[in-house]
Design a protein around this motif. Sequence first.
Motif, short mmCIF file in Angstrom:
data_model
loop_
_atom_site.label_atom_id
_atom_site.label_comp_id
_atom_site.label_asym_id
_atom_site.label_seq_id
_atom_site.Cartn_x
_atom_site.Cartn_y
_atom_site.Cartn_z
N GLN A 57 0.81 -1.21 0.00
CA GLN A 57 0.00 0.00 0.00
C GLN A 57 0.84 1.26 0.00
OE1 GLN A 57 -2.79 -0.47 3.35
NE2 GLN A 57 -4.23 0.41 1.92
N GLY A 58 2.04 1.16 0.56
CA GLY A 58 2.86 2.35 0.64
C GLY A 58 2.58 3.11 1.93
N PHE A 59 3.44 4.03 2.26
CA PHE A 59 3.29 4.81 3.48
C PHE A 59 3.11 6.27 3.14
CE2 PHE A 59 4.42 1.56 6.49
CZ PHE A 59 5.15 0.66 5.73
N GLN A 102 3.36 20.27 -1.08
CA GLN A 102 3.89 19.56 -2.24
C GLN A 102 4.12 18.11 -1.84
OE1 GLN A 102 6.99 21.86 -4.49
NE2 GLN A 102 5.05 21.86 -5.54
N THR A 103 3.75 17.20 -2.76
CA THR A 103 3.91 15.78 -2.44
C THR A 103 5.00 15.17 -3.29
OG1 THR A 103 1.55 15.70 -2.02
CG2 THR A 103 2.68 13.61 -2.20
N TYR A 104 5.83 14.36 -2.65
CA TYR A 104 6.90 13.68 -3.37
C TYR A 104 6.83 12.20 -3.05
CZ TYR A 104 8.55 18.48 -2.96
OH TYR A 104 8.64 19.83 -2.96
N GLU A 105 7.28 11.38 -4.00
CA GLU A 105 7.33 9.95 -3.74
C GLU A 105 8.77 9.53 -3.60
OE1 GLU A 105 3.29 8.36 -5.86
OE2 GLU A 105 5.17 7.32 -6.17
N LEU A 106 9.10 8.97 -2.44
CA LEU A 106 10.48 8.54 -2.22
C LEU A 106 10.51 7.03 -2.08
CD1 LEU A 106 11.48 11.06 0.59
CD2 LEU A 106 11.81 11.31 -1.85
N GLN A 107 11.53 6.42 -2.62
CA GLN A 107 11.64 4.98 -2.49
C GLN A 107 12.97 4.64 -1.85
OE1 GLN A 107 9.59 2.69 -4.80
NE2 GLN A 107 10.37 0.90 -3.76
N HIS A 123 -6.10 8.88 0.63
CA HIS A 123 -4.80 9.50 0.75
C HIS A 123 -4.82 10.42 1.95
CE1 HIS A 123 -1.01 11.25 -0.17
NE2 HIS A 123 -1.52 12.43 -0.45
N VAL A 148 10.48 0.27 0.80
CA VAL A 148 9.50 1.21 1.33
C VAL A 148 9.25 2.33 0.35
CG1 VAL A 148 8.99 2.82 3.19
CG2 VAL A 148 10.22 0.70 3.67
N LEU A 149 7.95 2.50 0.01
CA LEU A 149 7.56 3.61 -0.83
C LEU A 149 6.90 4.64 0.07
CD1 LEU A 149 7.12 4.77 -3.70
CD2 LEU A 149 4.86 3.75 -3.60
N LEU A 150 7.46 5.82 0.12
CA LEU A 150 6.94 6.84 1.02
C LEU A 150 6.35 7.99 0.22
CD1 LEU A 150 6.83 7.73 4.05
CD2 LEU A 150 8.87 9.04 3.58
N LYS A 151 5.09 8.32 0.52
CA LYS A 151 4.47 9.50 -0.09
C LYS A 151 4.66 10.62 0.91
CE LYS A 151 0.69 8.41 -3.21
NZ LYS A 151 0.12 7.08 -3.05
#
Lengths: 412, 361
Positions: free
Chosen positions: A37-39, A82-87, A142, A91-94
């Motif tokens: 699901q991601g975090f 602002q939203t960023y997606e970090l991996q 979200h 772990v996928l972090l929003k």
Amino acid sequence: FLNCFRRQSDGYRTLSLSAHIGFDSLPDQLIKKSIKQGFCFNILCIGETGIGKSALINSLFNSNFEDPPSTHFLPSVQLAAQTYELQEGNVLLKLTIVNTVGFGDQMNNRNSYQPIVDYIDAQFEAYLQEELKIIRSLFSYHDTRIHVCLYFISPAGCSLKNLDLLTMRSLDSKVNIIPIIGKADSISKTELQEFKSKIMSELVSNGIQIYQFPTDDETVSEINTIMNGYLPFAVVGSTEKVKIGSKMVRARQYPWGIVEVEDESHCDTVKLRKMLCTNMEDLREKTHAQHYELYRRCRLEEMGFRDIGPENKPVSLQEAYEEKRLKFYLELQKKEKEIKRQFVQRVKEKAAMLKEAEPQVQTKFECLMLMHLEEELKLEEKKNVLEDEVAKFIEKKVLAELLQSQTSVSTP
Amino acid sequence: LPTRAGSSLEPEEHSMEPPAMPEEEEVPLTVAPGPAGCQLFGYVGIEAVLDQMKIKTMKTGFEFNIMVVGQSGLGKSTMVNTLFKSKVSRKSSQPSQEERVPKTVQLQSITHVIEEKGVKMKLTVTDTPGFGDQINNENCWDPIIKYINEQYERYLREEILITRKRKIPDTRVHGCVYFVPPTGHWLRPLDLEFMRRLSKIVNVVPVIAKADTLTLEERAEFKQRVRTGPEGLLECPMCPQPWLKHHVPQIQEDLKTHAISVYPQEDFDQDPEDRALNNRIREKIPFAVVGADQEHQVNGKRVLGRKTKWGIIEVENPAHCEFPLLRDLLIRSHLQDLKDITHNVHYESYRVRRLNESNRP
């Protein structure tokens, strides 16, 4: 098998297992699902313009998020998210960063905190609305609620400003606050310790609740207790890198030396990063279980819902909804009646106006008719006169032609 | 339904393209991110969140509630004991005077706390003696449906309180294991009717009970028969079509014909990986299981099994019976999924129904 029963305090028997069943894989099953699901993690940065918010975020997450510097001349405080997606690994972090633009810049900063409070409340409200919907999808929602607020304290001065106290006091029951000292490279080591103690004692004496890293679990309680003692973190951020030895490191280069962001003896940035990462889950949980629940409770009570009815009996949501529906329906009816009444009133007035105007219009009409008749008669007369003249002219013409023909005949 | 995170961008999100890096830059330590990911220049430590989750869940513990449904004598209690390797259910093999079959379906729940490698689980097993045992079994599922809905109602009431508990106690049934007798023919009207009604409100896992009375061939035939029906042109009691029309290759199709969607439901497969895994499980449904609570000596090892004149049926031997598959499904791989489907799908649809009801006549 071996089985023994022991009465537990909550009344359930504890069974001993004779062999491995396999549900110890449960935490892993849960983690697998969470990874899929991601975090979600949302940080709110409050601080004056130029105190180094963007630089710090870049340093904390070791990236280069674009964020153009803003002016000091904004009329009011605005919040920009602002939203960023970090991996990282699995772990996928929003990650959402919310910046307060224009904080502390106005001449009169009295209401600087209000837009911030409104923003935080709006995120709670959005979640609450989703939760109250009949057909809802909470697991794919979200989450925009703010999980942590980094409050930047200015390094200039020797204590907290009034604006700081006012803002933090209005926020401490709504969000986890971590106070930090921005641009800490402008304070010397000795001054820093004094400054930190002063800030902490002021927070305590003003009754401001800041976030404390949890100390109830043995695996983290020791490190968290130590970290709690370092609050507020004195941070330095940098978007530039400087070559030291053979590596490029994040640092600020001054004529008199280099301040390394990642060096714990230079500043607390690395400590803040560690604490944010290792307590992310706790921050999220506190936001949901404490701050959100408080907001929800107040809001539902505002809307008129109660757990206990007038006779001290529990009220079901069913009844509450029914009551509300009935009330709403009655209000609608009232409004409808009112609008109808107003409409009828207006129609009556207009009819009356028209009725009044009628005889006037009638007289005008008759007047005009008379005028037309007169005109017509005049024109008739004129027409008759003209016709006479035309007849006379024709006579004259005929006579003239006759005379002409006679003259031509008489002259051979 | 939850979609795979990271595979698509929502319009309001801002995503970074990996910036051009000068040669002296360190190589980033991250695994190559997806197209929407941001490049981290060095290790940050976000992965720590996984450990925190693990610690948190181990501290709070888990709740798991299963229900076993089937006629008496099909070995339900033994099966539960075999699943959890302990005397969860205190049924004896010879029912005494007091334990005679009740006149109506009664539900009995027993709760235990079990722990394995630091993971604590509160297990509740609900038994349904009397189901399918009467002469007239019409509506024997009503008490069961009522019980399941009562648990949803309990949860709903806690959830809508203004001041609510930090952790709402979960008594909702996460899985209902339905025992089909090993008749070797096809699903009976009672089986179809029960599964049809219950699969709408709870996860139903059908199993063929006492499968040791079927040889391997008979077992395969049974599963196949359920797919294709008997040779005679009997009319299907559920839908007025001759049995032969049901020429479908999978038992799932047959259940689908009657709109019965058993666990794992196709609709809730989250991604291709999930679907592939669940398809493999669906191919084997229903599992042919044998329950045993006695240990015997086989080839020098102590195994769980049933001793018969003609051999020892080893419960954990996949060549003998499919019990390991059932155990793996319920406990080792899909336990969390059972709970999630119960919470996100069945409970939500109950809530929608409930909130839409009007009290006014």
